[in-house]
Design a protein around this motif. Structure first.
Motif, short mmCIF file in Angstrom:
data_model
loop_
_atom_site.label_atom_id
_atom_site.label_comp_id
_atom_site.label_asym_id
_atom_site.label_seq_id
_atom_site.Cartn_x
_atom_site.Cartn_y
_atom_site.Cartn_z
N PRO A 1 -9.04 -2.14 -0.07
CA PRO A 1 -9.98 -1.50 -0.84
C PRO A 1 -9.44 0.32 -0.72
N GLN A 2 -8.99 0.81 0.27
CA GLN A 2 -8.47 1.96 0.44
C GLN A 2 -7.42 2.38 -0.77
N ALA A 3 -6.52 1.36 -0.81
CA ALA A 3 -5.41 1.77 -1.87
C ALA A 3 -5.93 1.64 -3.26
N ILE A 4 -6.86 0.57 -3.30
CA ILE A 4 -7.30 0.44 -4.82
C ILE A 4 -8.29 1.69 -5.07
N SER B 1 -1.54 -2.16 -9.55
CA SER B 1 -1.18 -3.48 -9.31
C SER B 1 -0.76 -3.52 -7.89
N ALA B 2 0.20 -2.72 -7.25
CA ALA B 2 0.64 -3.01 -5.88
C ALA B 2 -0.82 -2.83 -4.88
N ALA C 1 2.31 1.81 -3.58
CA ALA C 1 1.36 2.34 -4.42
C ALA C 1 1.33 3.93 -4.16
N GLN C 2 1.27 4.25 -3.03
CA GLN C 2 1.37 5.74 -2.83
C GLN C 2 2.84 6.53 -3.40
N VAL C 3 3.95 5.63 -3.11
CA VAL C 3 5.14 6.16 -3.89
C VAL C 3 4.99 6.36 -5.27
N TYR C 4 4.26 5.26 -6.01
CA TYR C 4 4.08 5.51 -7.25
C TYR C 4 3.01 6.70 -7.62
N HIS C 5 2.14 6.83 -6.77
CA HIS C 5 1.14 7.94 -6.82
C HIS C 5 2.16 9.41 -6.91
N LEU C 6 2.89 9.42 -5.83
CA LEU C 6 3.70 10.77 -5.93
C LEU C 6 4.56 10.60 -7.21
N ALA D 1 0.76 -1.34 0.04
CA ALA D 1 -0.09 0.17 0.01
C ALA D 1 0.80 1.26 -0.05
N LEU D 2 1.90 1.23 0.83
CA LEU D 2 2.83 2.56 0.85
C LEU D 2 3.60 2.48 -0.74
#
Length: 410
Positions: free
Chosen positions: A208-211, A200-201, A172-177, A169-170
């Motif tokens: 559900p939150q990360a998705i 994918s992460a 995924a956030q780094v890829y968001h950044l 989940a973390l």
């Protein structure tokens, strides 16, 4: 050869002439370019300015115009004006995203709590006050991304069970950044790559939150790529169905996804659907309270109101956009980058009404909030040359100085 017989014609008048020569009605042109009839009407009567280059080229193709200069006339388009100017650290981010570590590192990964603290700090850096930094938000976040990418990848490979899902989940956030850094950069393939890796992460994390967060950012990818609105809506609604109504974290993400759908419908001129979904986002914001704003997604009362401004602009209603802007408390948006963006949107509404003084004033305020946001914003880069050359005399010099500051050729 391009038709140069009447250089006094405006862009909108040239569009109308080309449409009539092609024997096309406004509704037909609107359908072919994925916009509303009101949008085409706004282009032709001048209440909506010249669109961005991809849409301009699409419009020319639909109208059967071989040379786009037949539409632009004397309003010359410099590719460097419309281009997504490259940030100095873009090669470093490209290397970080294309580096594949095939062997495991010997050392233990950081504890998930420590890694989460680093990711939270990076989000604060992205959203925080620009004036408190020695460099802009893109420049500072670029220095953190390579290590964050490497360390979250290491944690995902080394950890098991619940800790691994937290690390995913973390990640995924780094890829968001990374996706945010890459937005408005000449690297559309990497924007798609980071959006896909984040999703994918998030799915591997079974969160559900990360998705939901990944679906919000993928909606931006799809809109920029011109993907069909139905695909964007389906993604957002499917992600929203995974969320529990009673959890504030879930409420915020569901509201954000409703905003994604609203923005998608506004882009293609489906006004009724756009406002129906905005109402759903508004209801979620009200459930969370006026003082609520998500720590890094920034969902809350402030951005729900602010995105109404963007929707009116996209629907071709600058007057309504300015009514929203007049009541909007930009200070309620706890993100310098978002505040700058919404100020630019208010400037866009004034520009659509040929109100250059107000547009330049708001662009300057946007620059004060976040210089690197306005520097890479395509509307700003397209609008400033026109304001320098044909804006109200009292603000032409102000527009020129701002253009020079952010590197827009005029």
């Amino acid at each position: 050869m391009p038709d140069r017989t009447d250089n006094a014609l405006t862009f909108g008048q040239r569009v109308r002439r080309a449409r009539e020569r092609a024997g096309l009605t406004r509704p037909v042109v609107a359908g072919l370019v994925g916009r509303s009839s009101d949008w085409v009407k706004g282009i032709e009567n001048g209440t909506i300015g010249m669109p961005r280059l991809p849409m301009l080229l699409h419009l020319a193709q639909v109208l059967g115009v071989d040379d786009v200069a037949d539409l632009t006339g004397e309003e010359r388009i410099a590719s460097s004006t419309y281009a997504k100017t490259a940030h100095a650290d873009l090669p470093m981010i490209k290397r970080a995203l294309s580096t594949y570590r095939l062997t495991r590192r010997d050392e233990e990964p950081e504890p998930v709590a420590v890694l989460a603290g680093r990711v939270r700090a990076a989000w604060r850096l992205w959203h925080g006050p620009e004036q408190e930094r020695t460099a802009g938000h893109r420049s500072r976040i670029a220095q953190l991304l390579p290590d964050l990418l490497a360390d979250t990848q290491h944690a995902v490979r080394a950890l098991d069970s619940a800790e691994r899902r937290q690390a995913l989940a973390l990640q995924a956030q780094v890829y968001h950044l990374a996706q945010l850094y890459l937005s408005f950069q000449p690297a559309p393939d990497l924007v798609v790559l980071t959006g896909d890796r984040a999703m994918s992460a998030a799915q591997d994390a079974d969160s559900p939150q990360a998705i939901a967060a990944a679906a919000w950012y993928m909606n931006h990818v799809y809109r920029d790529a011109g993907e069909a609105a139905d695909a964007r809506v389906e993604l957002a609604e499917e992600a929203a169905s995974l969320l529990r109504a009673e959890d504030p974290e879930h409420i915020a993400r569901r509201g954000l996804l409703m905003l994604a759908v609203a923005l998608s419908y506004a882009k293609i001129g489906r006004e009724g659907q756009a406002w129906r979904y905005w109402d759903k986002a508004d209801a979620d914001a009200r459930r969370l309270g006026d003082d609520y704003a998500h720590e890094w997604l920034i969902f809350g009362r402030g951005i729900v109101d602010a995105y109404a401004l963007t929707m009116h602009n996209d629907l071709g209603h600058p007057g309504k956009a300015l009514e929203v802007a007049a009541a909007l408390d930009v200070g309620a948006v706890p993100s310098a980058t978002r505040r700058s963006y919404h100020l630019i949107e208010a400037a866009r509404a004034h520009g659509m009404r040929d109100e250059g003084v107000a547009a330049v004033h708001l662009l300057r305020k946007a620059h004060e909030e976040s210089p690197e946001t306005i520097q890479y914003n395509l509307h700003t880069r397209a609008a400033l040359p026109g304001l320098v050359k044909a804006g109200p005399p009292m603000v032409r010099e102000d527009a020129r100085r701002l253009a020079v500051e952010i590197g827009v050729p005029v």
